[in-house]
Every structure is written in C-alpha cells, then in structure tokens.
Design a protein around this motif. Structure first.
Motif, PDB file in Angstrom:
ATOM      1  N   ASP A  49       0.933  -1.224   0.159  1.00 31.75           N
ATOM      2  CA  ASP A  49      -0.151   0.180   0.041  1.00 31.75           C
ATOM      3  C   ASP A  49       0.991   1.153   0.064  1.00 31.75           C
ATOM      4  OD1 ASP A  49       1.346  -0.459   2.595  1.00 31.75           O
ATOM      5  OD2 ASP A  49      -1.036   0.258   3.582  1.00 31.75           O
TER       6      ASP A  49
ATOM      7  N   LYS B  36      -7.289 -10.772   1.677  1.00 33.25           N
ATOM      8  CA  LYS B  36      -7.461 -10.197   2.985  1.00 33.25           C
ATOM      9  C   LYS B  36      -7.037  -8.592   2.884  1.00 33.25           C
ATOM     10  CE  LYS B  36      -3.027 -11.834   5.107  1.00 33.25           C
ATOM     11  NZ  LYS B  36      -2.477 -12.743   6.214  1.00 33.25           N
ATOM     12  N   ARG B  37      -6.712  -8.238   1.852  1.00 34.52           N
ATOM     13  CA  ARG B  37      -6.316  -6.774   1.606  1.00 34.52           C
ATOM     14  C   ARG B  37      -7.214  -5.964   0.643  1.00 34.52           C
ATOM     15  NH1 ARG B  37      -1.828  -9.377   2.941  1.00 34.52           N
ATOM     16  NH2 ARG B  37      -0.397  -8.594   4.495  1.00 34.52           N
TER      17      ARG B  37
ATOM     18  N   VAL C 211      -9.620  -1.625   0.802  1.00 35.34           N
ATOM     19  CA  VAL C 211      -9.057  -0.299   1.270  1.00 35.34           C
ATOM     20  C   VAL C 211      -9.353   0.800   0.358  1.00 35.34           C
ATOM     21  CG1 VAL C 211      -7.082   0.685   2.318  1.00 35.34           C
ATOM     22  CG2 VAL C 211      -7.248  -1.890   2.751  1.00 35.34           C
ATOM     23  N   SER C 212      -8.866   0.741  -0.572  1.00 37.33           N
ATOM     24  CA  SER C 212      -9.331   1.748  -1.669  1.00 37.33           C
ATOM     25  C   SER C 212      -9.573   1.004  -3.189  1.00 37.33           C
ATOM     26  CB  SER C 212      -8.199   2.891  -1.533  1.00 37.33           C
ATOM     27  OG  SER C 212      -7.012   2.279  -2.401  1.00 37.33           O
TER      28      SER C 212
ATOM     29  N   LEU D 161      -5.805   0.889  -4.593  1.00 38.77           N
ATOM     30  CA  LEU D 161      -5.198  -0.431  -4.069  1.00 38.77           C
ATOM     31  C   LEU D 161      -5.689  -1.917  -4.457  1.00 38.77           C
ATOM     32  CD1 LEU D 161      -4.293   0.602  -0.256  1.00 38.77           C
ATOM     33  CD2 LEU D 161      -2.799   0.513  -2.184  1.00 38.77           C
ATOM     34  N   ASP D 162      -7.148  -1.738  -4.562  1.00 43.38           N
ATOM     35  CA  ASP D 162      -7.788  -2.971  -5.285  1.00 43.38           C
ATOM     36  C   ASP D 162      -7.223  -3.275  -6.754  1.00 43.38           C
ATOM     37  OD1 ASP D 162      -9.103  -3.523  -2.996  1.00 43.38           O
ATOM     38  OD2 ASP D 162     -11.016  -2.780  -3.880  1.00 43.38           O
TER      39      ASP D 162
END
Length: 369
Positions: A189, A220-221, A224-225, A228-229
């Motif tokens: 990130d 699992k991440r 977030v945004s 980032l996706d």
C-alpha cells in the motif's frame, strides 16, 4: 521498430564521454569513445552493449569500489545537470560498474547502489549480491523497504522478484518465494504507484509457484481503496488468465456461466507475418440477471520444435444485462517484435469466457512472398 540496442547511439556515447572527461581528465573523449566502439560493438545486442560500457569504466577506473565511488557519483551528478532524468534505463550500466568493482565489498556496494538505483534501477545488479551474500542482501532489502526514497523502496521489491525478466536466477528465491513477504507487506500500500506496481509484479511471479499464498495475501487486503484494489487485481492477473477458480471468484465471475448462440469466426484463414488476424465473436447473455463477464482469447503460437506456446489476451470485462446480444470485432497483430519469433505454420486461437475455454479455430501464418 528500431532495435532497443540503438539507444546507445553515437551521440549518447559522445555526450557521455564529454561528461567522463569532466570527471576524470585523464580519460579523453576520443579515448573513451574508441574503447566503447571497439569491434564487435556493432554486432552487440542490448545487454552486451550495457556490459561493454561498464567494462570500459572498469578498465579506466581499475581500483576498489570505495575509490570509484566519488567519481561515479560525480558522473551521475553531472549527467543530471545536463538534463538526464532519474530512473533512466540507458544509464543502467552505472550499477554494473558497482558489481564489477565491488562485489566483494558488500558494505560499500550497498551504500553506492542505494544512490545509483535512484538514477537508474539496480534491480539486475542487486541479484549478484543475492548470489554472493544472500542473507546480508535479504536483510538490506528489508531495510530498504522502509527507505524514504521511492526508487529505493521499489528496488527492495523488484530486485528480489523470483522471475525477474532479464535478471539472473536466484535458486533460493525460487525455492522459497515467500521469503520476501515481509517486504511485500511493507510496500503493498505504498504511496508511490511505481512501488505498488513492482509489488504486483512480484506477487504475480510468486503466483506461478504458490498460487494459494498470493490468493491469501490479496484476499485479506481488498477493500481499502479502489486504487489499491486495482494493484491487487494486477497481482492476480496471471491466475485470472489461467482461469483459476478462486481468483475469478474473488472478482465475482461465475465460472459456470455459458454464452448462448455463440458464433466465433475468422475473417481470414491465412495471415502474413507482419499483418493482423481479424476475428469476430457474437453471443447472447441469457441469464435472468445481469452477469459480470470476462472475455479473453488464447493463441497457440507454433514453436520451432513444432509444439505450441500459449498466451492469453484480455478483450474486456463488463456487466452484461440479461438477454443482451454482444458483437465483438478484434484484431491481433503479427507484426515482428523483439520478444517473440513467429514461425510459419498452423496456429490456434481459442475464445475464453470467465476462465473457461469455448470454441477454438486454426489459421495459417505465412511469410510474405
């Protein structure tokens, strides 16, 4: 397309020789150019030219790295003042000067590469230190993953990729691709896109050896945004192209979905090398609800040994309403490129929906007469 090796033009070498003379007046421009252009320079490919330029510097600066360091950094300083931007590929030889002069001096090498990688990436050079000083290099890369300079953080990921294109192979990394997870956890990130893109490529490399590890890392991440996706999806691109069920499920693709009234046609059955293959896909989406559809095609390239090498290309991914009819016209270029050799003969093309292969057709690739 002009060969990439031609970035090392006469003009670039001349300008470089002038800067070298400013740094070290004992090396005249004429002498430097003569040494670089020694036969068989004209026959050299890109990597050989990079190696030749580094060897010329080592010839003139035949001394320990700690003595080369001030001259090398002054060279970079002057090149920048002449308008050469940071992260500049043609000057990647500066890192080879470090490895050729200081492979046995780990501390000095790390100090210098930390500076040179900002000017031109040291991703290839650092791998020689993995070969000779594996544990020390790994520790250094973890430290660099928290560095204030983005290009140094990028090196921490890029230099340790298991399958770095053009990079020498590091067996320890291939055997244990999870060894860099602490670095990727630090950087996934990152505020800088160039760093995040390197992490995506690193994870994509790992996915070819341990897909479950990468799926778990990414799963699992998500959320977030949007930015980032997008990077995490790029990390999973290899698994998506392979039709990995778990990867497709993450992005809500129904791997059991089928197109109705599928019609797949080629505009021509014979394609000249240098031209393009044009094909058309028609189908109807007959599910009761709108469906998210990923459409790809896979080409089976005929190889020199008469087997096939396959590569998947994405066409689109979109939500398609119920009962909508879709028509796609696509062209695939067979223009000559440096990264692939085309062999005349029968090639194959297959249409893929949501990771599943459907219709396949054959066409003949020929040399122009």
């Amino acid at each position: 397309m002009e060969p990439l090796k031609n970035i090392y033009s006469n003009e670039l070498i001349k300008n470089l020789s002038d800067v070298v003379y400013t740094v070290d007046p004992k090396i005249t421009p004429k002498t430097f150019q003569s040494k670089v252009f020694e036969s068989p320079w004209k026959k050299f490919e890109l990597k050989e030219r990079i190696n030749r330029i580094a060897d010329v510097f080592v010839f003139f600066w035949n001394e320990p790295l700690h003595l080369v360091e001030p001259k090398l950094l002054r060279l970079i300083e002057l090149l920048r003042s002449n308008g050469v931007q940071n992260f500049n590929f043609p000057y990647i030889f500066v890192n080879d000067i470090v490895t050729k002069s200081g492979l046995n001096d780990f501390v000095t090498s790390m100090r210098v590469l930390e500076k040179t990688t900002v000017f031109s990436s040291a991703e290839f050079a650092i791998r020689f230190y993995y070969q000779s000083h594996f544990e020390s290099t790994l520790k250094q890369m973890i430290l660099w993953s928290k560095h204030k300079e983005a290009y140094v953080r990028r090196l921490a990921s890029e230099g340790g990729r298991p399958l770095l294109p053009w990079g020498i192979g590091i067996p320890e990394i291939k055997r244990n691709p999870d060894i860099h997870l602490p670095i990727l956890e630090n950087l996934w990130d990152d505020e800088n896109e160039v760093v995040r893109r390197s992490v995506s490529n690193h994870l994509n490399d790992i996915s070819k050896m341990n897909p479950d590890l990468v799926l778990e890392f990414c799963k699992k991440r998500f959320g977030v945004s949007e930015v980032l996706d997008k990077n995490l999806k790029h990390a999973l691109r290899g698994l998506l192209k392979k039709g990995n069920h778990n990867a497709l499920t993450i992005f809500s693709y129904d791997t059991k979905w089928k197109p109705s009234l599928l019609k797949f046609t080629l505009k021509q059955k014979v394609v000249n090398i240098g031209d393009s293959l044009e094909f058309e896909i028609q189908f109807q989406q007959k599910s009761k609800n709108q469906e998210k559809i990923r459409i790809e095609y896979k080409i089976g390239f005929l190889l020199a040994n008469h087997s096939y090498g396959y590569k998947t290309f994405k066409i689109s991914e979109k939500l398609i309403p119920s009962n909508e009819k879709v028509k796609i016209v696509k062209r695939h270029s067979f223009k000559k490129i440096t990264t692939r050799v085309y062999y005349p003969g029968i090639h194959k093309i297959t249409i893929i929906f949501n990771g599943r292969e459907f219709e396949s057709l054959e066409f003949k690739l020929v040399n122009k007469q």
